[in-house]
Design a protein around this motif. Structure first.
Motif, short mmCIF file in Angstrom:
data_model
loop_
_atom_site.label_atom_id
_atom_site.label_comp_id
_atom_site.label_asym_id
_atom_site.label_seq_id
_atom_site.Cartn_x
_atom_site.Cartn_y
_atom_site.Cartn_z
N ASP A 168 1.04 -1.14 -0.09
CA ASP A 168 -0.02 -0.06 0.11
C ASP A 168 0.99 1.45 0.12
O ASP A 168 0.43 2.53 -0.59
CB ASP A 168 -0.80 0.25 1.65
CG ASP A 168 -2.11 -0.52 0.91
OD1 ASP A 168 -2.53 -1.27 -0.01
OD2 ASP A 168 -2.58 -1.54 2.15
N ALA A 169 1.99 1.03 0.91
CA ALA A 169 2.62 2.19 0.93
C ALA A 169 3.58 2.57 -0.74
O ALA A 169 3.79 3.68 -0.82
CB ALA A 169 4.03 1.95 1.90
N THR A 170 4.16 1.32 -0.85
CA THR A 170 5.18 1.78 -2.54
C THR A 170 4.18 1.90 -3.78
O THR A 170 4.73 2.76 -4.11
CB THR A 170 5.78 0.60 -2.34
OG1 THR A 170 5.10 -0.53 -2.44
CG2 THR A 170 7.08 -0.02 -1.24
N SER A 171 3.19 1.24 -3.76
CA SER A 171 2.09 2.23 -4.31
C SER A 171 1.20 3.50 -4.02
O SER A 171 0.22 4.04 -5.62
CB SER A 171 0.78 0.98 -4.56
OG SER A 171 -0.01 1.46 -3.25
N GLU A 209 -0.49 4.42 -2.01
CA GLU A 209 -1.77 4.37 -1.23
C GLU A 209 -1.75 5.02 -0.50
O GLU A 209 -3.17 5.49 0.80
CB GLU A 209 -2.78 3.29 -0.82
CG GLU A 209 -3.35 2.69 -2.88
CD GLU A 209 -4.49 1.58 -2.70
OE1 GLU A 209 -4.98 1.24 -1.95
OE2 GLU A 209 -4.18 0.56 -3.33
N ASP A 210 -0.97 4.45 1.25
CA ASP A 210 -0.33 4.64 1.99
C ASP A 210 0.60 5.74 1.98
O ASP A 210 1.89 5.75 2.07
CB ASP A 210 -0.08 3.90 2.81
CG ASP A 210 -0.27 5.00 4.44
OD1 ASP A 210 -0.17 5.84 4.50
OD2 ASP A 210 -0.29 3.91 5.26
N PRO A 211 0.96 6.97 1.66
CA PRO A 211 1.15 8.18 1.56
C PRO A 211 2.39 8.65 3.05
O PRO A 211 3.92 8.81 2.46
CB PRO A 211 1.14 9.73 0.38
CG PRO A 211 -0.35 9.41 1.56
CD PRO A 211 -1.12 7.79 1.14
N LYS A 212 1.90 8.49 4.03
CA LYS A 212 2.54 8.74 4.67
C LYS A 212 3.68 8.03 4.85
O LYS A 212 4.32 8.04 5.73
CB LYS A 212 1.40 9.01 6.12
CG LYS A 212 2.13 9.08 7.75
CD LYS A 212 1.28 8.87 8.45
CE LYS A 212 1.97 8.29 9.90
NZ LYS A 212 0.57 8.71 11.02
N VAL A 213 3.34 6.78 5.48
CA VAL A 213 4.21 5.65 5.30
C VAL A 213 5.60 5.15 4.11
O VAL A 213 6.69 5.55 4.40
CB VAL A 213 3.64 3.96 5.65
CG1 VAL A 213 4.82 2.90 5.50
CG2 VAL A 213 2.83 4.24 6.83
N ARG A 214 4.91 5.79 3.13
CA ARG A 214 5.88 5.91 1.74
C ARG A 214 7.49 6.34 1.59
O ARG A 214 7.82 6.89 2.27
CB ARG A 214 5.14 6.05 0.41
CG ARG A 214 5.89 6.00 -0.66
CD ARG A 214 5.46 6.05 -2.01
NE ARG A 214 5.30 7.10 -2.06
CZ ARG A 214 4.57 7.47 -3.61
NH1 ARG A 214 5.08 6.16 -4.86
NH2 ARG A 214 3.95 8.68 -3.93
N ALA A 215 6.67 8.06 2.39
CA ALA A 215 7.38 9.10 3.51
C ALA A 215 8.55 8.21 3.99
O ALA A 215 9.76 8.70 3.95
CB ALA A 215 6.44 10.75 3.22
N MET A 216 8.57 7.36 5.55
CA MET A 216 8.67 6.67 6.03
C MET A 216 9.88 6.29 5.59
O MET A 216 10.89 5.67 5.81
CB MET A 216 7.94 6.22 7.03
CG MET A 216 7.30 6.58 7.86
SD MET A 216 6.59 5.77 9.42
CE MET A 216 5.50 7.73 10.20
N GLU A 276 10.34 -10.19 -4.11
CA GLU A 276 11.22 -9.92 -5.29
C GLU A 276 10.67 -8.68 -5.34
O GLU A 276 11.97 -7.57 -5.83
CB GLU A 276 10.86 -10.70 -6.57
CG GLU A 276 11.55 -12.41 -6.62
CD GLU A 276 13.11 -12.03 -6.50
OE1 GLU A 276 14.02 -10.60 -6.53
OE2 GLU A 276 14.07 -13.58 -6.35
N ASP A 277 9.60 -8.16 -5.15
CA ASP A 277 9.67 -6.58 -5.95
C ASP A 277 9.81 -5.31 -4.35
O ASP A 277 10.15 -4.71 -4.42
CB ASP A 277 8.09 -6.81 -6.21
CG ASP A 277 6.97 -7.11 -6.90
OD1 ASP A 277 8.14 -7.62 -7.96
OD2 ASP A 277 5.84 -7.10 -7.65
N ALA A 278 9.92 -6.21 -3.19
CA ALA A 278 9.45 -5.58 -2.19
C ALA A 278 11.02 -5.11 -2.37
O ALA A 278 12.16 -4.42 -1.98
CB ALA A 278 9.44 -6.31 -1.32
N LEU A 279 11.84 -6.64 -2.65
CA LEU A 279 13.47 -6.60 -2.15
C LEU A 279 13.85 -5.52 -3.22
O LEU A 279 14.64 -4.58 -3.24
CB LEU A 279 14.17 -7.62 -2.04
CG LEU A 279 15.88 -7.87 -2.39
CD1 LEU A 279 15.89 -7.25 -0.86
CD2 LEU A 279 15.85 -9.61 -2.56
#
Length: 339
Positions: free
Chosen positions: A53-56, A58-65, A96-99
């Motif tokens: 959700d963060a990397t897509s 959808e959750d910009p707060k966590v992506r910023a983290m 693999e995508d996360a890595l």
């Protein structure tokens, strides 16, 4: 024996550092993020779905983290079902995508392989369907004094066939990711099987024996990625002989140890795994502790007020010997930009 509930579905931050060459995974020629705070490294720890959700976006707060310079990596809670569908058919694309995402940002990936689940019916446990069909899931009850009693489920690791399937998955993961992941851990040891409704043949002895066997097996197959076992409480172990056996194995076989909660000076924790972490301080290859959402809201027994970041970090590093802290995204210090 009260089982301590883990916030498996919540988003938390993790701090992990490694020693020697084990777990020094990352993109060739790139240095991992060099971040630490008072002797520990701060990294993100979250469920696989929350990470996506963060990397897509959808959750910009966590992506910023994820992009904070003081965050060194991510630990993902990955349920067994997420990597295995039909028996022996493994699916690695999400890992693999996360890595890849993290490697491009010079950050590390740690994986918590989840085999126990809270607040779910046994039929809804996030394990492969064939495990359920073969009767390989046991009902549990959580009587954590800090939360209402809830019911959950866990993989019946004490069943030899079920454990063989679980270990086959660990072996396949190691064949794919050993040396690429920074760490792989198994979750907390606290469990209370609902023996009145169990049909798997659970005993506390067979459960602890199975946990020890999984520790040995994980260390055997992960030779370049640090293997870690979370240890917090054990059923029917009032004299702590079995817990000492676990810590002795971790020391002798160079298995990392961690825990799902950091609660400085809380009596119940201090009388269980914390006293072992302190006694074995410096003898273990890695100690990694989580600071989950209930922890940041808990009262410090020395002040009566919520724990501070400094209190968590100082206790984890100085008393428990931790070099990693896994932080919930609800932690106050993460709500403001890094200095």
């Amino acid at each position: 024996m009260m089982m301590q509930r883990a916030a498996v579905g919540s988003v938390v931050l993790a701090a992990v550092a490694l020693t020697g060459t084990v777990g020094a995974a990352g993109a060739p020629g790139r240095a991992a993020a060099a971040v630490s705070h008072h002797g520990v490294t701060d990294n993100l720890y979250m469920s696989l779905g929350a990470f996506e959700d963060a990397t897509s976006g959808e959750d910009p707060k966590v992506r910023a983290m994820l992009d904070r310079p003081d965050i060194g990596g991510v630990q993902l809670v990955v349920p067994w079902k997420a990597v295995e569908g039909a028996k022996g058919e493994y699916r690695w694309s999400r890992l693999e995508d996360a890595l890849s995402y993290l490697r491009d940002r010079h950050k590390k990936l740690y994986v918590q392989v989840q085999d126990r689940f809270f607040d779910v019916a046994t039929k809804d446990a996030n394990v492969p369907q064939y495990v359920k069909d073969e009767g390989g899931v046991a009902p549990t009850v959580d009587e954590n004094p800090d939360n209402p009693t809830t019911h959950g489920a866990m993989v019946a690791q004490w069943d030899d066939g079920v454990r063989a399937d679980f270990q086959a998955m660990l072996k396949a993961m190691a064949e794919r990711f050993d040396g690429r992941l920074a760490g792989v851990n198994l979750p907390e040891t606290a469990v209370e099987v609902d023996t009145g409704n169990d049909r798997t043949g659970y005993t506390s002895k067979s459960y602890i024996d199975a946990e020890l066997d999984n520790m040995r097996f994980g260390r055997k197959v992960f030779t370049r990625t640090q293997f870690i076992q979370y240890i917090n409480f054990l059923p029917d172990d009032d004299d702590h002989r079995r817990m000492q056996e676990m810590f002795d194995l971790a020391r002798d076989e160079r298995i990392g140890v961690g825990g799902p909660d950091t609660l400085p000076d809380r009596p119940y924790q201090m009388a269980n795994s914390y006293k072992f972490l302190h006694a074995y301080k410096g003898a273990l290859p890695l100690v990694a502790m989580a600071v989950q959402e209930p922890d940041v809201n808990a009262a410090d027994p020395t002040t009566g007020k919520p724990y501070t970041r400094e209190r968590f970090t100082g206790f984890a590093h100085d008393y428990l010997g931790a070099r990693q802290l896994f932080w919930t995204t609800e932690a106050g210090w993460l709500q403001t930009p890094p200095a």
